[in-house]
Design a protein around this motif. Structure first.
Motif, PDB file in Angstrom:
ATOM      1  N   GLY A  54     -19.341  63.248  75.468  1.00 55.10           N
ATOM      2  CA  GLY A  54     -19.866  63.229  76.830  1.00 55.10           C
ATOM      3  C   GLY A  54     -19.007  62.414  77.774  1.00 55.10           C
ATOM      4  N   VAL A  55     -18.524  61.255  77.312  1.00 61.41           N
ATOM      5  CA  VAL A  55     -17.663  60.422  78.147  1.00 61.41           C
ATOM      6  C   VAL A  55     -16.357  61.151  78.459  1.00 61.41           C
ATOM      7  CG1 VAL A  55     -16.290  58.302  78.186  1.00 61.41           C
ATOM      8  CG2 VAL A  55     -18.662  58.241  77.387  1.00 61.41           C
ATOM      9  N   ASP A  56     -15.766  61.807  77.446  1.00 59.68           N
ATOM     10  CA  ASP A  56     -14.546  62.590  77.678  1.00 59.68           C
ATOM     11  C   ASP A  56     -14.810  63.721  78.667  1.00 59.68           C
ATOM     12  OD1 ASP A  56     -13.193  60.981  75.906  1.00 59.68           O
ATOM     13  OD2 ASP A  56     -13.433  62.342  74.201  1.00 59.68           O
ATOM     14  N   TRP A  57     -15.983  64.331  78.585  1.00 58.84           N
ATOM     15  CA  TRP A  57     -16.390  65.409  79.491  1.00 58.84           C
ATOM     16  C   TRP A  57     -16.473  64.888  80.931  1.00 58.84           C
ATOM     17  CZ3 TRP A  57     -22.040  67.200  80.234  1.00 58.84           C
ATOM     18  CH2 TRP A  57     -22.076  68.392  80.966  1.00 58.84           C
ATOM     19  N   LEU A  58     -17.074  63.708  81.109  1.00 60.27           N
ATOM     20  CA  LEU A  58     -17.180  63.122  82.444  1.00 60.27           C
ATOM     21  C   LEU A  58     -15.803  62.785  83.000  1.00 60.27           C
ATOM     22  CD1 LEU A  58     -20.253  60.719  82.024  1.00 60.27           C
ATOM     23  CD2 LEU A  58     -20.183  62.913  83.216  1.00 60.27           C
ATOM     24  N   THR A  83     -29.534  58.894  64.914  1.00 57.77           N
ATOM     25  CA  THR A  83     -28.593  57.791  65.135  1.00 57.77           C
ATOM     26  C   THR A  83     -27.173  58.208  64.758  1.00 57.77           C
ATOM     27  OG1 THR A  83     -30.338  56.180  64.684  1.00 57.77           O
ATOM     28  CG2 THR A  83     -28.075  55.384  64.580  1.00 57.77           C
ATOM     29  N   THR A  84     -27.053  59.012  63.697  1.00 61.53           N
ATOM     30  CA  THR A  84     -25.739  59.489  63.268  1.00 61.53           C
ATOM     31  C   THR A  84     -25.069  60.340  64.342  1.00 61.53           C
ATOM     32  OG1 THR A  84     -26.478  59.523  60.960  1.00 61.53           O
ATOM     33  CG2 THR A  84     -24.517  60.806  61.485  1.00 61.53           C
ATOM     34  N   LEU A  85     -25.862  61.055  65.115  1.00 55.46           N
ATOM     35  CA  LEU A  85     -25.311  61.964  66.117  1.00 55.46           C
ATOM     36  C   LEU A  85     -24.898  61.260  67.406  1.00 55.46           C
ATOM     37  CD1 LEU A  85     -27.821  64.932  65.719  1.00 55.46           C
ATOM     38  CD2 LEU A  85     -25.389  64.963  65.138  1.00 55.46           C
ATOM     39  N   VAL A  86     -25.340  60.021  67.608  1.00 51.84           N
ATOM     40  CA  VAL A  86     -25.072  59.348  68.877  1.00 51.84           C
ATOM     41  C   VAL A  86     -23.584  59.081  69.131  1.00 51.84           C
ATOM     42  CG1 VAL A  86     -25.449  57.233  70.208  1.00 51.84           C
ATOM     43  CG2 VAL A  86     -27.364  58.359  69.116  1.00 51.84           C
ATOM     44  N   PRO A  87     -22.838  58.434  68.207  1.00 51.74           N
ATOM     45  CA  PRO A  87     -21.435  58.140  68.518  1.00 51.74           C
ATOM     46  C   PRO A  87     -20.596  59.373  68.874  1.00 51.74           C
ATOM     47  CG  PRO A  87     -22.157  56.872  66.626  1.00 51.74           C
ATOM     48  CD  PRO A  87     -23.250  57.851  66.919  1.00 51.74           C
ATOM     49  N   PRO A  88     -20.605  60.463  68.068  1.00 51.54           N
ATOM     50  CA  PRO A  88     -19.783  61.610  68.460  1.00 51.54           C
ATOM     51  C   PRO A  88     -20.251  62.289  69.740  1.00 51.54           C
ATOM     52  CG  PRO A  88     -21.128  62.148  66.535  1.00 51.54           C
ATOM     53  CD  PRO A  88     -21.255  60.691  66.757  1.00 51.54           C
ATOM     54  N   SER A  89     -21.572  62.362  69.956  1.00 46.80           N
ATOM     55  CA  SER A  89     -22.066  63.039  71.155  1.00 46.80           C
ATOM     56  C   SER A  89     -21.764  62.234  72.421  1.00 46.80           C
ATOM     57  CB  SER A  89     -23.568  63.321  71.040  1.00 46.80           C
ATOM     58  OG  SER A  89     -24.314  62.133  70.925  1.00 46.80           O
ATOM     59  N   VAL A  90     -21.906  60.895  72.359  1.00 48.56           N
ATOM     60  CA  VAL A  90     -21.596  60.069  73.526  1.00 48.56           C
ATOM     61  C   VAL A  90     -20.101  60.085  73.816  1.00 48.56           C
ATOM     62  CG1 VAL A  90     -21.585  57.712  74.436  1.00 48.56           C
ATOM     63  CG2 VAL A  90     -23.607  58.578  73.277  1.00 48.56           C
ATOM     64  N   LYS A  91     -19.273  60.026  72.766  1.00 48.91           N
ATOM     65  CA  LYS A  91     -17.823  60.091  72.971  1.00 48.91           C
ATOM     66  C   LYS A  91     -17.430  61.411  73.626  1.00 48.91           C
ATOM     67  CE  LYS A  91     -13.368  59.449  70.689  1.00 48.91           C
ATOM     68  NZ  LYS A  91     -12.735  60.468  71.552  1.00 48.91           N
ATOM     69  N   GLU A 107     -24.027  63.132  84.204  1.00 48.00           N
ATOM     70  CA  GLU A 107     -24.262  61.740  83.801  1.00 48.00           C
ATOM     71  C   GLU A 107     -25.625  61.610  83.113  1.00 48.00           C
ATOM     72  OE1 GLU A 107     -22.228  58.537  86.714  1.00 48.00           O
ATOM     73  OE2 GLU A 107     -23.519  59.977  87.747  1.00 48.00           O
ATOM     74  N   GLY A 108     -26.637  62.259  83.667  1.00 46.52           N
ATOM     75  CA  GLY A 108     -27.964  62.219  83.071  1.00 46.52           C
ATOM     76  C   GLY A 108     -27.972  62.782  81.666  1.00 46.52           C
ATOM     77  N   LEU A 109     -27.211  63.847  81.448  1.00 46.46           N
ATOM     78  CA  LEU A 109     -27.149  64.467  80.128  1.00 46.46           C
ATOM     79  C   LEU A 109     -26.459  63.547  79.123  1.00 46.46           C
ATOM     80  CD1 LEU A 109     -27.959  67.098  78.723  1.00 46.46           C
ATOM     81  CD2 LEU A 109     -25.676  67.993  79.226  1.00 46.46           C
ATOM     82  N   VAL A 110     -25.360  62.927  79.524  1.00 45.15           N
ATOM     83  CA  VAL A 110     -24.635  62.025  78.628  1.00 45.15           C
ATOM     84  C   VAL A 110     -25.490  60.797  78.305  1.00 45.15           C
ATOM     85  CG1 VAL A 110     -22.596  60.549  78.378  1.00 45.15           C
ATOM     86  CG2 VAL A 110     -22.381  62.800  79.438  1.00 45.15           C
ATOM     87  N   ILE A 111     -26.220  60.288  79.292  1.00 45.37           N
ATOM     88  CA  ILE A 111     -27.130  59.169  79.036  1.00 45.37           C
ATOM     89  C   ILE A 111     -28.206  59.593  78.041  1.00 45.37           C
ATOM     90  CG2 ILE A 111     -28.934  57.736  80.083  1.00 45.37           C
ATOM     91  CD1 ILE A 111     -27.132  57.648  82.604  1.00 45.37           C
ATOM     92  N   GLY A 112     -28.663  60.849  78.147  1.00 49.87           N
ATOM     93  CA  GLY A 112     -29.621  61.374  77.181  1.00 49.87           C
ATOM     94  C   GLY A 112     -29.063  61.381  75.772  1.00 49.87           C
ATOM     95  N   PHE A 113     -27.770  61.722  75.634  1.00 52.67           N
ATOM     96  CA  PHE A 113     -27.126  61.663  74.313  1.00 52.67           C
ATOM     97  C   PHE A 113     -27.213  60.246  73.750  1.00 52.67           C
ATOM     98  CE2 PHE A 113     -24.012  65.274  75.588  1.00 52.67           C
ATOM     99  CZ  PHE A 113     -24.953  66.216  75.232  1.00 52.67           C
ATOM    100  N   GLY A 114     -26.959  59.252  74.624  1.00 47.99           N
ATOM    101  CA  GLY A 114     -26.979  57.863  74.177  1.00 47.99           C
ATOM    102  C   GLY A 114     -28.374  57.375  73.838  1.00 47.99           C
ATOM    103  N   MET A 115     -29.373  57.821  74.584  1.00 44.95           N
ATOM    104  CA  MET A 115     -30.755  57.405  74.337  1.00 44.95           C
ATOM    105  C   MET A 115     -31.308  58.022  73.059  1.00 44.95           C
ATOM    106  SD  MET A 115     -31.972  55.331  76.732  1.00 44.95           S
ATOM    107  CE  MET A 115     -33.752  55.584  76.802  1.00 44.95           C
ATOM    108  N   ASN A 116     -30.654  59.039  72.535  1.00 41.69           N
ATOM    109  CA  ASN A 116     -31.198  59.826  71.435  1.00 41.69           C
ATOM    110  C   ASN A 116     -31.321  59.057  70.119  1.00 41.69           C
ATOM    111  OD1 ASN A 116     -32.103  62.322  70.217  1.00 41.69           O
ATOM    112  ND2 ASN A 116     -30.110  62.433  69.241  1.00 41.69           N
ATOM    113  N   GLY A 117     -30.475  58.070  69.900  1.00 41.64           N
ATOM    114  CA  GLY A 117     -30.495  57.374  68.613  1.00 41.64           C
ATOM    115  C   GLY A 117     -31.697  56.461  68.455  1.00 41.64           C
ATOM    116  N   ARG A 118     -32.391  56.593  67.363  1.00 40.67           N
ATOM    117  CA  ARG A 118     -33.451  55.648  67.031  1.00 40.67           C
ATOM    118  C   ARG A 118     -32.797  54.525  66.210  1.00 40.67           C
ATOM    119  NH1 ARG A 118     -34.291  60.693  68.976  1.00 40.67           N
ATOM    120  NH2 ARG A 118     -36.405  60.927  69.744  1.00 40.67           N
ATOM    121  N   GLY A 119     -33.582  53.729  65.558  1.00 45.79           N
ATOM    122  CA  GLY A 119     -32.966  52.662  64.772  1.00 45.79           C
ATOM    123  C   GLY A 119     -33.982  51.629  64.352  1.00 45.79           C
ATOM    124  N   THR A 120     -33.645  50.358  64.567  1.00 46.39           N
ATOM    125  CA  THR A 120     -34.418  49.242  64.040  1.00 46.39           C
ATOM    126  C   THR A 120     -35.896  49.313  64.388  1.00 46.39           C
ATOM    127  OG1 THR A 120     -32.467  47.827  64.196  1.00 46.39           O
ATOM    128  CG2 THR A 120     -34.595  46.739  64.014  1.00 46.39           C
TER     129      THR A 120
END
Length: 418
Positions: free
Chosen positions: A391-395, A381-389, A337-350
């Motif tokens: 990760g969720v499938d992995w969980l 930011t581009t890497l966040v959607p595929p990596s989180v998806k 869970e911590g790793l998948v949350i890290g994937f989500g935190m990775n995106g920068r943005g505004t």
């Protein structure tokens, strides 16, 4: 003069039209509109085709865009939620800030950057994007899972923390003093601003709003437009006090947004005010800002400083994920869970792009480093959607996708209906 005005209007028309087209296109494939707006600025701006260009009018509108954008971002943050967030979110926010910030500062030292430049590299790596997280979690239909709650809480705390640290860095740059006394003065002024803002915003603003509504109702001119005008006045007041504390005006806009959300307004008036600010920021001013940001980008970094770009990308990607994961380990979250949350935190943005743009306009960083940091924001930011998806499938496959009430969600479960 007439011809120049016509050219400026045509340029503004093209900026808005291309921002809308490119923003809509990238939203259709699951990415935030700002990435399309940046892409439009790169392709049609000075870097490639040279169709679009900057100018005094664009600069003024872009600066208004930054201010309204940070006002809106502040209105997305609930101060009461900040105080009620669990230890998991706090640990994620700390880990997701400290590790990438430290790596960024070290990279600045390696490339021979000044202290100020190194601080901005660190803060750019430490930033995250609450809006990007929200959109992805909605698309994946996992808003009521434990990782979603912790991720949103961590991103929320991280955004506020980044703005506080950014305020301190800007104060340090304004004084240019590296003595203990100088740093103490900078920190003291920043803390004083936030303390005064907290007292005014949390104690007096709701009372003043209430009294003002009573007075307006008595004189029979309670209307939504007046509430919106007063909201802008409040934002400018906070911006003025931020400037007095040697902070950037966007700090004032962000803080004003925090407290406007807490104001005791009638629901329909508040929703109208929120919607108008959102429409002005996201529909007009902010797209101009993001397109114009790309005017300052140089593609030379891909040929002349590819080594620096790769170094920053790797450090930013690894720092945010590893930091979030490490600080999640002492909590009740599982390692996965911590790793998948890290994937989500990775995106920068505004927030990150706004911060580095301020650094560029202040002359702290040059066009090359600015380009590297903006491209870092785009790529992560581009890497966040595929990596989180993934990760969720992995969980789900490992039976570790847990709902907010502690129920295990198996591979066939629909989180949205659990």
């Amino acid at each position: 003069m007439v011809e120049a005005t016509g050219i400026d209007l045509l340029n503004l028309l093209l900026v808005l039209t291309l921002a809308w087209i490119f923003g809509l296109a990238v939203e259709r494939v699951g990415y935030p509109a700002l990435m399309g707006e940046l892409l439009a600025g790169v392709v049609f701006g000075p870097a490639v085709l040279g169709v679009l260009h900057g100018g005094e009018a664009i600069d003024v509108l872009a600066e208004l865009g930054v201010f309204l954008l940070m006002l809106y971002v502040g209105m997305e943050v609930d101060l009461h939620d900040l105080f009620e967030l669990g230890p998991q979110s706090l640990m994620i926010a700390v880990g997701g800030f400290v590790v990438p910030f430290g790596l960024g500062y070290l990279i600045g030292g390696v490339i021979g950057a000044t202290i100020e430049q190194s601080l901005f590299v660190g803060i750019a790596m430490a930033a995250t994007s609450l809006a990007t997280k929200s959109r992805i979690l909605v698309d994946l239909d996992i808003l009521d899972t434990r990782i979603a709650g912790v991720l949103l809480g961590g991103a929320l705390l991280s955004d506020v923390g980044v703005m506080v640290v950014f305020a301190g860095i800007m104060g340090f740059i304004e004084t240019g003093d590296v003595t203990i006394v100088g740093l103490g003065l900078v920190a003291g002024k920043a803390l004083l601003f936030f303390a005064v803002a907290l007292v005014i915003g949390d104690r007096f603003l709701p009372y003043l709003w209430g009294r003002l509504q009573v007075w307006m109702a008595h004189h029979e001119f309670v209307d939504k437009t007046s509430a919106f005008t007063i909201a802008l006045v409040v934002a400018l007041v906070f911006a003025f006090f931020a400037a007095l504390a040697d902070l950037h005006m966007i700090i004032g806009g962000f803080v004003a947004g925090l407290f406007l959300r807490q104001a005791e307004l009638e629901r329909d008036i508040y929703e109208h005010m929120y919607n108008v600010i959102y429409d002005l920021a996201m529909g007009f001013f902010a797209p101009i800002f993001f397109v114009s940001v790309a005017f300052e980008l140089t593609l030379d970094v891909f040929t002349q400083r590819l080594d620096l770009l790769v170094l920053v990308l790797v450090a930013a990607f690894a720092g945010k994920i590893v930091g979030s994961w490490l600080f999640a380990l002492p909590t009740k979250l599982s390692s996965r869970e911590g790793l998948v949350i890290g994937f989500g935190m990775n995106g920068r943005g505004t927030v990150e792009i706004v911060i580095v743009t301020v650094a560029l306009s202040a002359g702290v960083i040059g066009q090359e480093l600015f380009s590297v940091l903006v491209f870092m924001a785009i790529f992560t930011t581009t890497l966040v959607p595929p990596s989180v998806k993934w990760g969720v499938d992995w969980l789900r496959r490992t039976d570790e996708l847990i709902s907010t009430d502690g129920v295990l969600l198996d591979a066939d479960s629909d989180p949205g209906n659990s």
